[in-house]
Design a protein around this motif. Structure first.
Motif, mmCIF file in Angstrom:
data_model
loop_
_atom_site.group_PDB
_atom_site.id
_atom_site.type_symbol
_atom_site.label_atom_id
_atom_site.label_comp_id
_atom_site.label_asym_id
_atom_site.label_seq_id
_atom_site.Cartn_x
_atom_site.Cartn_y
_atom_site.Cartn_z
ATOM 1 N N ALA A 1 4.783 0.343 5.536
ATOM 2 C CA ALA A 1 3.625 0.373 6.059
ATOM 3 C C ALA A 1 2.693 1.492 5.709
ATOM 4 C CB ALA A 1 4.072 0.459 7.773
ATOM 5 N N SER A 2 3.498 2.489 5.058
ATOM 6 C CA SER A 2 2.735 3.799 4.741
ATOM 7 C C SER A 2 1.393 3.529 3.764
ATOM 8 C CB SER A 2 3.701 4.642 4.130
ATOM 9 O OG SER A 2 3.255 5.875 3.811
ATOM 10 N N ASP A 3 0.303 4.144 4.032
ATOM 11 C CA ASP A 3 -0.795 4.131 3.145
ATOM 12 C C ASP A 3 -0.675 5.268 1.965
ATOM 13 O OD1 ASP A 3 -2.013 2.348 4.533
ATOM 14 O OD2 ASP A 3 -3.057 3.739 5.932
ATOM 15 N N GLU A 4 0.076 6.210 2.181
ATOM 16 C CA GLU A 4 0.318 7.265 1.351
ATOM 17 C C GLU A 4 1.365 6.935 0.250
ATOM 18 O OE1 GLU A 4 1.074 12.016 0.978
ATOM 19 O OE2 GLU A 4 1.010 10.881 3.066
ATOM 20 N N HIS A 5 2.417 6.141 0.702
ATOM 21 C CA HIS A 5 3.614 6.013 -0.256
ATOM 22 C C HIS A 5 3.771 4.305 -0.438
ATOM 23 C CE1 HIS A 5 4.670 10.209 0.265
ATOM 24 N NE2 HIS A 5 4.289 10.154 1.479
ATOM 25 N N THR A 6 4.051 4.022 -1.575
ATOM 26 C CA THR A 6 4.437 2.676 -1.681
ATOM 27 C C THR A 6 5.767 2.528 -2.424
ATOM 28 O OG1 THR A 6 2.074 2.236 -2.383
ATOM 29 C CG2 THR A 6 3.618 0.519 -3.145
#
Length: 478
Positions: free
Chosen positions: A205-210
């Motif tokens: 769900a992170s916007d910073e980490h994929t």
């Protein structure tokens, strides 16, 4: 993301497909009375439900190995995930299943006695020494690691936490298995579940980490180590508990003394290893994703995988969530450290033929173990971890050869154990011959060739022992 899900799916599929095949080769007997009932002593032999035994087995085997090992292995890139999947299905889970079920078939005996029965007296003597050394190293590693994390989490003295954990280990080692281990582990299991599922959802769900962004199919077959460290054979030593671990062979007999039916074996032993493999995949994927690749991981780790645990947990789940996640990580080594000392006590009890129904006799064996463990906690953690890794995989080799010898004697498909035994024998000897710090420091090519030759000799020896005129086992045992 898809690569991660594919790896998890392969592990789950491996449980249902290959795990069922392994169970069929072994040949369970649902009508046979298990040691939990035949030798019930209210201390170590205690019948427990399948779900409880599974949970205890999972927590017993899942120390810091399936977290620290995959984090260190992630420095090689996604190839680490490939080894976790293949190693877990075809080597680690098979190893755990046979270490558990052979113990069930032999009255709950520990791995040294099993090795002695199927490989000979010399193997038994070797395994008695080796298993005790491994268990002491495990106990020390699983004191130092959680104490260090607790100190980092609270800012309090690490030495104080070492003392607290030591006291808990002593109590858990000598009281009946269902009094502390059987009651606390469900709570610990909830923490473990939160840590595993929570971190996975958070990074997705992170916007910073994929999750695994920037890695393609080709990366699974390349060595991406930023320091150009050789993948062979170091990766297969570094990632132990997430793929295959000899420590598990010392733990499975604990639950072999508690399973209610042989039909529970696949879920308890093979299934717990698959569960540990999923934990290893989660931490390997997080290590590769949270820091943006192997270069960032190397910098963020700073030589200690505990830094990755702390940074990723607090970074993905915030202060409170990160606190709970780190607690989940701390629980893993603690729930393996206590049973490491317990296993060591039981191995000594078998060696000296000393019944363990009396508290005084349990203390007589446990206290010297804790004194030695206390001395070893003063040794540098990095040195202890290095020796633990090699001792761990060497023990796995012995257990796989023991299972292979059993299957040969029973005229069953021994290759399901022989092939992984041959591979891991080559890994261990190649690593030892090549290692500058632990071995001979030979060139890699020469070390590998020598490892293959030694493996061929060991294979021939096991065939010779297992096909001798006195090698056959009884129909009931088979």
């Amino acid at each position: 993301m898809l690569w991660f899900l594919l790896c998890v799916g392969l592990l789950i599929g491996g449980y249902f497909i290959y795990g069922t095949f392994v169970e069929k080769v072994f040949g369970i007997n649902k009508a046979r009375q298990t040691p939990a009932y035949a030798q019930n002593d209210g201390v170590d032999y205690v019948p427990m439900s399948q779900s409880k035994v599974y949970l205890i087995q999972l927590l017993n085997i899942a120390g810091v190995g399936p977290i620290f090992g995959p984090i260190l292995g992630a420095l090689y890139g996604p190839a680490a995930m490939l080894w976790i999947v293949i190693g877990c299905i075809f080597a680690g889970a098979v190893h755990d299943y046979f270490s558990g079920m052979l113990s069930v078939r032999n009255g709950g005996q520990s791995v040294p006695n099993l090795a002695g029965k199927y490989l000979g007296k010399n193997a038994k003597n070797f395994m008695n020494i080796f298993a005790l050394v491994l268990l002491l190293l495990v106990g020390v590693v699983f004191i130092s690691a959680p104490a260090g994390l607790l100190g980092k989490l609270t800012g309090l003295s690490v030495t104080m936490f070492v003392g607290i954990i030591f006291v808990y280990y002593l109590i858990a080692t000598i009281v009946p298995v269902d009094k502390i281990i059987g009651r606390l582990y469900p709570f610990f299991g909830a923490l473990l579940l939160f840590m595993s599922v929570g971190l996975t959802i958070a990074i997705v769900a992170s916007d910073e980490h994929t999750l695994l962004s920037g890695f393609g199919p080709a990366d699974f077959f390349q060595n991406l180590n930023p320091k150009d460290a050789p993948l062979w054979p170091a990766l297969f030593i570094t990632i132990a508990c997430g793929a295959i671990s000899g420590f598990h062979a010392t733990q499975s007999p604990l639950m072999a003394r508690c399973v209610e039916n042989e039909a529970n074996g696949r879920f308890v032993f093979y299934g717990a290893m698959i569960g540990e493999g999923i934990i290893a995949l989660i931490w390997c994927a997080i290590a590769l994703s949270f820091f943006g690749g192997v270069e960032g991981l190397n910098e963020g780790m700073g030589g200690n995988p505990a830094n990755v645990v702390y940074s990723a947990s607090t970074g993905l789940l915030g202060t409170v969530g990160g606190f709970l996640a780190v607690l989940g990580v701390i629980v893993l080594p603690i729930t393996s450290g206590d049973t490491a000392f317990r296993s060591a006590r039981l191995i000594l009890a078998e060696y000296f033929d000393m019944k363990q129904t009396q508290m005084s006799k349990r203390l007589l064996l446990a206290i010297p173990l804790f004194i030695i463990g206390g001395v070893l906690t003063q040794v540098d953690f990095g040195i202890i971890w290095r020796y633990f890794g090699v001792a761990n995989q060497a023990t796995a080799v012995m257990m796989l050869w023991t299972a292979s010898a059993y299957l040969m004697r029973a005229n069953k498909l021994h290759w399901i154990c022989t092939i992984p035994a041959m591979f891991m024998t080559t890994v261990v000897f190649s690593f030892l011959l090549n290692s500058q710090t632990l071995g001979a420091g030979l060139p890699m090519t020469l070390s590998t060739v020598a490892g293959i030759v030694i493996t061929a000799v060991v294979t021939g020896l096991v065939f010779y022992i297992s096909k001798g005129k006195d090698a056959a086992i009884s129909a009931e045992e088979a």
